[in-house]
Design a protein around this motif. Structure first.
Motif, PDB file in Angstrom:
ATOM      1  N   GLU A  52      47.624  61.677  52.222  1.00 35.86           N
ATOM      2  CA  GLU A  52      47.295  61.506  50.805  1.00 35.86           C
ATOM      3  C   GLU A  52      46.050  60.627  50.648  1.00 35.86           C
ATOM      4  O   GLU A  52      45.222  60.868  49.764  1.00 35.86           O
ATOM      5  N   GLU A  85      46.130  61.915  40.864  1.00 38.33           N
ATOM      6  CA  GLU A  85      47.385  62.384  41.456  1.00 38.33           C
ATOM      7  C   GLU A  85      47.485  61.967  42.916  1.00 38.33           C
ATOM      8  O   GLU A  85      48.541  61.491  43.369  1.00 38.33           O
ATOM      9  N   GLU A  86      46.392  62.149  43.665  1.00 38.76           N
ATOM     10  CA  GLU A  86      46.428  61.816  45.089  1.00 38.76           C
ATOM     11  C   GLU A  86      46.622  60.312  45.301  1.00 38.76           C
ATOM     12  O   GLU A  86      47.338  59.894  46.219  1.00 38.76           O
ATOM     13  N   HIS A  89      50.242  59.631  44.700  1.00 38.54           N
ATOM     14  CA  HIS A  89      51.077  60.095  45.812  1.00 38.54           C
ATOM     15  C   HIS A  89      50.948  59.156  47.009  1.00 38.54           C
ATOM     16  O   HIS A  89      51.951  58.828  47.668  1.00 38.54           O
ATOM     17  N   HIS A 176      56.521  70.030  50.337  1.00 35.68           N
ATOM     18  CA  HIS A 176      57.045  69.050  49.381  1.00 35.68           C
ATOM     19  C   HIS A 176      58.296  69.597  48.686  1.00 35.68           C
ATOM     20  O   HIS A 176      59.264  68.863  48.460  1.00 35.68           O
ATOM     21  N   GLU A 196      59.333  63.526  46.128  1.00 37.72           N
ATOM     22  CA  GLU A 196      58.804  64.876  46.330  1.00 37.72           C
ATOM     23  C   GLU A 196      58.908  65.734  45.073  1.00 37.72           C
ATOM     24  O   GLU A 196      58.062  66.606  44.843  1.00 37.72           O
ATOM     25  N   VAL A 199      55.762  65.068  43.264  1.00 35.61           N
ATOM     26  CA  VAL A 199      54.616  65.725  43.895  1.00 35.61           C
ATOM     27  C   VAL A 199      54.606  67.216  43.565  1.00 35.61           C
ATOM     28  O   VAL A 199      53.562  67.788  43.228  1.00 35.61           O
ATOM     29  N   GLU A 203      51.677  69.350  41.688  1.00 35.31           N
ATOM     30  CA  GLU A 203      50.819  70.240  42.474  1.00 35.31           C
ATOM     31  C   GLU A 203      51.198  71.712  42.438  1.00 35.31           C
ATOM     32  O   GLU A 203      50.403  72.554  42.865  1.00 35.31           O
TER      33      GLU A 203
END
Length: 279
Positions: A52, A85-86, A89, A176, A196, A199, A203
């Motif tokens: 990530e 978002e990354e 995460h 995920h 998860e 995530v 995504e």
């Protein structure tokens, strides 16, 4: 003939291969759940945290390249959303790791941040100096996957390259998704499933949206033959299973991996339902 490849057919076949990859990934995660050790728990979380971190870095590269190419202001904002978002995460996996080993315990592997230490430039994508040697030595299965991924980006015609790039984040979402369905048997797996699910929510749409956009802009002049491209997509799904097996410290045997390979290449795996609502 290229005229046979309508946008709908391209989307259908691309999503089918990704969905079959998720079915194969479920076999892997089930094996991990059945055989897991604390060492395996810590290993995969450490690596995922580093992945990530690498993703939030290289999306910055992609944003800069897009700006150089004349991206619109609204499209630039999409990169801001993805990078956020990354970052979120990365922090989530860092917190899960802290809860597992203790906040003051050193990260188990100081080399982990080499794992996805890549950069995009106008000349293509490559590891930062010094990182590829570490990755090839410590994580050879990951090195096989990321080398193919980078080769696609660097050497294939632009349309095929972009469609195969969706096998990256789009395909990873299946991993995920499998972990989001972890059995709720202890605090670690409860924390894993909770993380998860977030995530996946972030995504899941990314891959199908990009696939649809590219399918509608299919350009045979900037593409390799479609069947050849889909063979590469199948290889990516198989190599992804191998790299994730490495990340989980090898719950699947070589014989089991070969069985999965045969099922992926023969197109006989039942597709998972993960993308049904968004494809």
């Amino acid at each position: 003939m290229s005229s046979e490849w309508t946008a709908d057919r391209i989307v259908e076949q691309t999503i089918r291969i990704m969905s079959q990859g998720v079915t194969a990934m479920q076999r892997l995660t089930d094996a991990y759940f059945a055989k897991r050790t604390q060492e395996a728990d810590v290993n995969w979380v450490t690596i995922q945290m580093a992945r990530e971190y690498g993703a939030m870095s290289f999306y910055g590269d992609l944003a800069r390249l897009a700006i150089r190419g004349g991206i619109s202001g609204r499209d630039a904002d999409e990169f801001t959303h993805i990078i956020k978002e990354e970052v979120d995460h990365y922090r989530s996996y860092q917190i899960l790791l802290d809860l597992t080993i203790g906040k003051d315990t050193p990260i188990p592997d100081d080399d982990c941040f080499h794992y996805l230490n890549i950069r995009f430039t106008p000349d293509g994508v490559a590891f930062f100096p010094g990182s590829e040697e570490v990755v090839a030595r410590k994580w050879p299965e990951h090195h096989r996957f990321i080398s193919l991924w980078m080769d696609n980006y660097n050497n294939l015609p632009s349309w095929s390259s972009k469609l195969l790039m969706t096998q990256g984040e789009g395909g990873s979402c299946g991993w995920h998704w499998c972990l989001a369905n972890a059995p709720q048997t202890d605090d670690f797996l409860k924390g894993t499933a909770k993380l998860e699910k977030v995530v996946v929510e972030d995504e899941l749409q990314h891959g199908p949206d990009e696939i649809r956009r590219l399918a509608e802009a299919y350009d045979p002049a900037n593409a390799i033959p479609m069947e050849a491209m889909f063979e590469i997509a199948r290889e990516m799904r198989y190599l992804d299973i191998r790299e994730r097996n490495e990340q989980f410290l090898y719950p699947l045997s070589e014989a089991e991996l070969e069985e999965i390979r045969g099922l992926i290449y023969s197109d006989t795996l039942e597709p998972a339902t993960i993308y049904d609502a968004v494809a």
